[in-house]
Each structure stands twice: as C-alpha cells, then as structure tokens.
Scaffold this motif. Structure first.
Motif, PDB file in Angstrom:
ATOM      1  N   MET A   1      50.324  48.149   2.815  1.00  0.00           N
ATOM      2  CA  MET A   1      51.031  46.871   2.888  1.00  0.00           C
ATOM      3  C   MET A   1      52.125  46.944   3.952  1.00  0.00           C
ATOM      4  N   ARG A   2      52.102  46.002   4.887  1.00  0.00           N
ATOM      5  CA  ARG A   2      53.075  46.037   5.959  1.00  0.00           C
ATOM      6  C   ARG A   2      54.451  45.638   5.433  1.00  0.00           C
ATOM      7  N   PRO A   3      55.500  46.338   5.862  1.00  0.00           N
ATOM      8  CA  PRO A   3      56.839  45.980   5.399  1.00  0.00           C
ATOM      9  C   PRO A   3      57.283  44.653   5.995  1.00  0.00           C
ATOM     10  N   TRP A   4      58.136  43.961   5.238  1.00  0.00           N
ATOM     11  CA  TRP A   4      58.710  42.700   5.712  1.00  0.00           C
ATOM     12  C   TRP A   4      59.631  42.998   6.886  1.00  0.00           C
ATOM     13  N   PRO A   5      59.561  42.199   7.986  1.00  0.00           N
ATOM     14  CA  PRO A   5      60.395  42.486   9.162  1.00  0.00           C
ATOM     15  C   PRO A   5      61.872  42.572   8.801  1.00  0.00           C
ATOM     16  N   ARG A   6      62.542  43.558   9.369  1.00  0.00           N
ATOM     17  CA  ARG A   6      63.954  43.744   9.065  1.00  0.00           C
ATOM     18  C   ARG A   6      64.848  42.814   9.869  1.00  0.00           C
ATOM     19  N   SER A   7      64.350  42.325  10.991  1.00  0.00           N
ATOM     20  CA  SER A   7      65.158  41.444  11.821  1.00  0.00           C
ATOM     21  C   SER A   7      65.370  40.118  11.116  1.00  0.00           C
ATOM     22  N   LEU A   8      66.627  39.712  10.991  1.00  0.00           N
ATOM     23  CA  LEU A   8      66.929  38.434  10.351  1.00  0.00           C
ATOM     24  C   LEU A   8      66.381  37.284  11.183  1.00  0.00           C
ATOM     25  N   THR A   9      66.439  37.390  12.506  1.00  0.00           N
ATOM     26  CA  THR A   9      65.896  36.340  13.369  1.00  0.00           C
ATOM     27  C   THR A   9      64.389  36.196  13.157  1.00  0.00           C
ATOM     28  N   THR A  10      63.676  37.323  13.078  1.00  0.00           N
ATOM     29  CA  THR A  10      62.236  37.271  12.844  1.00  0.00           C
ATOM     30  C   THR A  10      61.915  36.660  11.485  1.00  0.00           C
ATOM     31  N   ARG A  11      62.689  37.043  10.481  1.00  0.00           N
ATOM     32  CA  ARG A  11      62.463  36.469   9.146  1.00  0.00           C
ATOM     33  C   ARG A  11      62.650  34.959   9.155  1.00  0.00           C
ATOM     34  N   LEU A  12      63.738  34.499   9.764  1.00  0.00           N
ATOM     35  CA  LEU A  12      63.986  33.061   9.814  1.00  0.00           C
ATOM     36  C   LEU A  12      62.888  32.346  10.583  1.00  0.00           C
ATOM     37  N   ALA A  13      62.443  32.939  11.697  1.00  0.00           N
ATOM     38  CA  ALA A  13      61.383  32.312  12.486  1.00  0.00           C
ATOM     39  C   ALA A  13      60.095  32.196  11.677  1.00  0.00           C
ATOM     40  N   LEU A  14      59.703  33.273  10.990  1.00  0.00           N
ATOM     41  CA  LEU A  14      58.479  33.243  10.181  1.00  0.00           C
ATOM     42  C   LEU A  14      58.587  32.248   9.035  1.00  0.00           C
ATOM     43  N   LEU A  15      59.712  32.280   8.346  1.00  0.00           N
ATOM     44  CA  LEU A  15      59.887  31.360   7.223  1.00  0.00           C
ATOM     45  C   LEU A  15      59.890  29.912   7.694  1.00  0.00           C
ATOM     46  N   PHE A  16      60.555  29.647   8.813  1.00  0.00           N
ATOM     47  CA  PHE A  16      60.601  28.287   9.345  1.00  0.00           C
ATOM     48  C   PHE A  16      59.209  27.833   9.768  1.00  0.00           C
ATOM     49  N   ALA A  17      58.446  28.731  10.429  1.00  0.00           N
ATOM     50  CA  ALA A  17      57.092  28.393  10.840  1.00  0.00           C
ATOM     51  C   ALA A  17      56.186  28.144   9.633  1.00  0.00           C
ATOM     52  N   LEU A  18      56.284  29.007   8.618  1.00  0.00           N
ATOM     53  CA  LEU A  18      55.457  28.825   7.418  1.00  0.00           C
ATOM     54  C   LEU A  18      55.809  27.543   6.693  1.00  0.00           C
ATOM     55  N   LEU A  19      57.091  27.249   6.589  1.00  0.00           N
ATOM     56  CA  LEU A  19      57.510  26.021   5.911  1.00  0.00           C
ATOM     57  C   LEU A  19      57.013  24.799   6.678  1.00  0.00           C
ATOM     58  N   THR A  20      57.148  24.829   8.013  1.00  0.00           N
ATOM     59  CA  THR A  20      56.664  23.706   8.813  1.00  0.00           C
ATOM     60  C   THR A  20      55.163  23.532   8.656  1.00  0.00           C
ATOM     61  N   ALA A  21      54.422  24.639   8.745  1.00  0.00           N
ATOM     62  CA  ALA A  21      52.966  24.568   8.593  1.00  0.00           C
ATOM     63  C   ALA A  21      52.580  24.051   7.209  1.00  0.00           C
ATOM     64  N   LEU A  22      53.274  24.515   6.181  1.00  0.00           N
ATOM     65  CA  LEU A  22      52.962  24.071   4.822  1.00  0.00           C
ATOM     66  C   LEU A  22      53.199  22.577   4.668  1.00  0.00           C
TER      67      LEU A  22
END
Length: 467
Positions: free
Chosen positions: A1-22
């Motif tokens: 299992m790949r670890p969750w990215p530690r970069s806060l910027t990367t986390r925000l970008a992924l979460l924002f992209a997933l929320l927008t896509a959803l």
C-alpha cells in the motif's frame, strides 16, 4: 500500500481534485438522468401522436387501398418510424418499414399498451402496441392491433458522445482544480516557508528576527504569533544565559585569581610548615566559597527545571522564623541588631526549602542593617494567602535596581555589596523556592527601609484568620 503523500500541498491538490471530480460526476449523473428522462418523454409523446394519427385516419376511411395510400402519405418523411397494423387473426394488413420490429414485437402475445425498447441490427428502437378501431369493407367496426416503433439510435449515440465528452471534461476539470489547489496552497503556505527560512537563519546573533503577523493568513496567524513568542522567549533566555555566564566567570575569577596568587607566592621560595598551613587554610576558604557558589547554581538549575524533590507538609511560619532567630542571635548581637517576630500562619511547603528561603532573607536583612536598628518579621493571613515580610533599616535600594534584585549575581549597589561576601545568589534562590510552592515575592525600599514580602498559599488545614 502506497503511503499518503507527506507534502501538504500535494494532499490539498489531490483532495481538491477528487472533490471537484466527485461533484462533477454527481452533477453529470443527475443531468444525464434528467436528459434521458426528457428524451424518453419526447419519444412517448411521438409514439402517442402517431397512434392518434392512425386512429384518426382509420376512423375516417374503410380498410382499403385508399387507406394504405393515406397512411403512406402521412408517414412520408418519418424515416425513423415503423408501423404495422394487424387484424384480429394476426394477419398484417398494413406495414411501413416493418424491418424496425423483431420477432418478440411481432409475436401475438406481445403486451398491449406497454412501451418497450429493443435492439435490432445494431440499432435501438422504442415501440408501443395498442388496439385501434376501424371499419371493414362492409362498414362494420372491427378491432385492429397497431404496432408503432421509433428508431432512437441517434439519441443513444448522442447520449454516448455527451457522456464521453463530459468524462473528458471532468478529467480536465480535475487537473485544473489540482493546479489551482497547488497554487492556492503554495500561496497560503508562504508564511510557513517564511517561518522555515527564519528558523534556518536563527543564530545567537539573529534572535531578534520576527515574522510579520499582519501579512499572515488567519489560519496560521496563531502559529506565527506563537512562533514569534517562542523567539522572544529564546532571545530573553539566551540573553539571561549570556549574562549569567559573564557573571559566573566574573564571580569565579576572584577566588581563582586569589588561589593562583597565593600558590605562586608560596612556591616562590622555601617556606616553613606553618607558613604552608597558613596558605592552605587561606586556599581552603576560597575553595569553600567556590563550592558554595557551585552548589547554589546547581540548586537554582534544578529548581527552575522542577528537578528538585519536594516534600509537602504543614509548616508554621512563626515557628520557623523563631528557630532562625535563635540561630542568627549571635550575629545579630555582634552587629547590634534586634530581631522581632510577630504574627502566625501555616502553609503547606517543603520545610527545609522554606527554611533556606527565610534564612536567606534574614541573613540579607542582618548584613544590610544599621547598627542599633531592628529586623522585623511580620506574618499575616489575607484571604487564601499567607504573607511573610522581612523589614530592615539600612541603605535604600535604588528604584531602578528593584526589578533586577532577584536576578543571579545581581547586587543592588556597591554600598550594599560592601556589607557582605555573598555571591548574589541568595535572593535568586529564595524566589525560585517561593515560586516552586506556587507563591511570589516582591520588594520595596524607601527612606532607608527595605521590605521583602513572601506570598504563599495557606495550608488547607490552617485555622481561619480570626481564630
């Protein structure tokens, strides 16, 4: 299992992209369902309209070749339409593009008045079978079964193309949202990067730097304020440590210099055993002075870091003050000073530590009192606090020195320094002991009267003030 990215910027970008896509997927599904429903409604209306047209034509004409021509004329230009009329025996009496229908739709047991969907030849159709009334060759009413079908392949292709385009748009929108989130996070985290840069540049010479609180976003403003507060405390602590190191070096220089001088003199030529004993005795006094200083410094360090064990017990301050009065009686008589104790109060403290604090205050008062004066110890109770004041008559402490008198190695004035050989640690130790027990200490000095006042929490079992 790949670890969750530690970069806060990367986390925000992924979460924002997933929320927008959803959100877009939900919107597409809802809109797609609404479009399909609307198209189905239009198809039902088209089928119902064609059935009504057939009923009208059958109502005005008999079953004949003339009727077939009229139906052909009515259906000219309707390339997507298919119609089959059958009599009660199941014989086809009229057909218009019958290739639209499959075997199930043409079967005799097909359900009437039910809209059905089927596929044939790679195309999709929607149809309706119903009963209509017509006139036979003898103008008698008869019942016919009308099967009407529509080719909706163009609608299916349109919906598929729209869905494909929407999925591409969702993917592109998610990428744009991720890029926007990276930009927003990068801009929003700028104060943290400035904090990092400031922390990297900190050194003993640059502890005065601070972050700009006004430019910080609301979410990190508290962190900026806390960081600046930490820098302020570090700067203050480092300054005190630097001053303490300088003071300690200064205080140790005198006894070490005395030891070196006396030793050099003793070694300069041969001396008698008595002379060597005299030098060693003098050196011993300096060693004792250094030992006391080191012991006091160790005590202060342990007290300020809460490393000292503390035994809490009920202590009568009046009894402790009288015991110390007896101990210092000889010194007081030598200086011509009288010690007076008045009042009483009981506190919960470590007896030995509190005795040391009171001893420091009493010793300080005796050293700096004028001959023939009085050292007064007043004990009282106020609300939940016990107060012990030590008052002596001597040189006045300058007002600008009162706030520093409890600092290590600090002496209020040269005049007061000449009255004793202390290293300037007694009052600092007293303050540490009092603060360890949840109390406080203050000092006033005016017109030759100096008063040190201790404030300590009363013991829970202490009697009331009017007892």
């Amino acid at each position: 299992m790949r670890p969750w990215p530690r970069s806060l910027t990367t986390r925000l970008a992924l979460l924002f992209a997933l929320l927008t896509a959803l959100l877009l997927v939900v919107a597409v599904l809802v809109q797609g369902h609404a479009v399909e429903g609307h198209l189905r409604e239009l198809d039902d209306q088209e089928l119902t309209g064609k059935v009504t047209l057939i009923k009208n034509l059958l109502h005005r004409a008999e079953l004949s070749e003339t009727l077939s021509r009229r139906l052909d004329d009515a259906f000219i230009g309707h390339d997507m339409l298919g119609v089959v009329l059958r009599n009660a025996a199941g014989r086809v009496i009229y057909a218009f593009r019958p290739d639209h229908f499959g075997e199930l739709q043409l079967a005799d047991d097909a359900a009437p008045d039910v809209t059905t969907i089927w596929e044939k030849g790679g195309k999709q159709y929607i149809g309706l079978q119903t009963s209509v009334e017509a006139l036979d060759f003898w103008s008698r009413p008869t019942r016919l079964r009308a099967l009407v079908g529509l080719d909706i392949s163009h609608q299916v292709r349109f919906l598929e193309e729209v869905r494909k385009r929407l999925w591409i748009d969702i993917f592109l929108a998610a990428i744009v949202a991720a890029l926007f989130a990276v930009f927003a996070a990068h801009s929003g985290l700028a104060p943290l990067r400035r904090m990092t840069a400031t922390a990297r540049g900190l050194s003993a010479e640059r502890l005065g730097e601070r972050l700009a609180e006004r430019d910080a976003p609301t979410e990190v403003r508290d962190l900026v304020i806390a960081f600046n507060g930490m820098l302020g405390r570090l700067e203050s602590s480092f300054r005190r440590l630097s001053d303490f190191s300088a003071d300690l070096a200064h205080e140790l220089r005198t006894p070490v210099s005395n030891l070196m001088t006396q030793t050099e003199v003793a070694l300069s030529h041969t001396r008698s055993p008595d002379e060597y004993r005299e030098v060693l005795a003098s050196n011993l006094e300096e060693y004792e002075r250094i030992a006391r200083m080191v012991s006091d410094m160790l005590f202060l360090a342990q007290a300020e870091n809460a490393y000292l064990p503390r035994l809490a017990e009920a202590v009568d301050l009046a009894d402790e003050a009288r015991a110390l009065t007896d101990f210092y009686e000889a010194l007081a008589e030598e200086k011509g000073v009288q010690i007076v104790v008045a009042g009483e109060a009981t506190v919960t403290v470590d007896r030995l530590m509190m005795r040391r604090a009171l001893s420091n205050l009493l010793s300080n008062g005796l050293r700096h009192s004028f001959s023939g004066s009085m050292v007064e110890i007043f004990i009282s109770r106020q609300a939940s606090l016990a107060t012990l004041a030590v008052r002596n008559h001597g040189d006045t402490i300058p007002a600008d020195q009162l706030s520093q008198i409890f600092e290590r190695f600090h002496r209020a004035s040269p005049e007061r320094h000449r009255h004793g050989e202390g290293a300037g640690l007694g009052l600092a130790i007293t303050r540490s002991i009092v603060e360890m027990h949840g109390g406080g200490i203050d000092v006033t000095s005016d017109a030759g009267v100096t008063t040190f006042t201790l404030h300590l929490p009363l013991a829970s079992a202490a009697p009331p003030a009017n007892a």
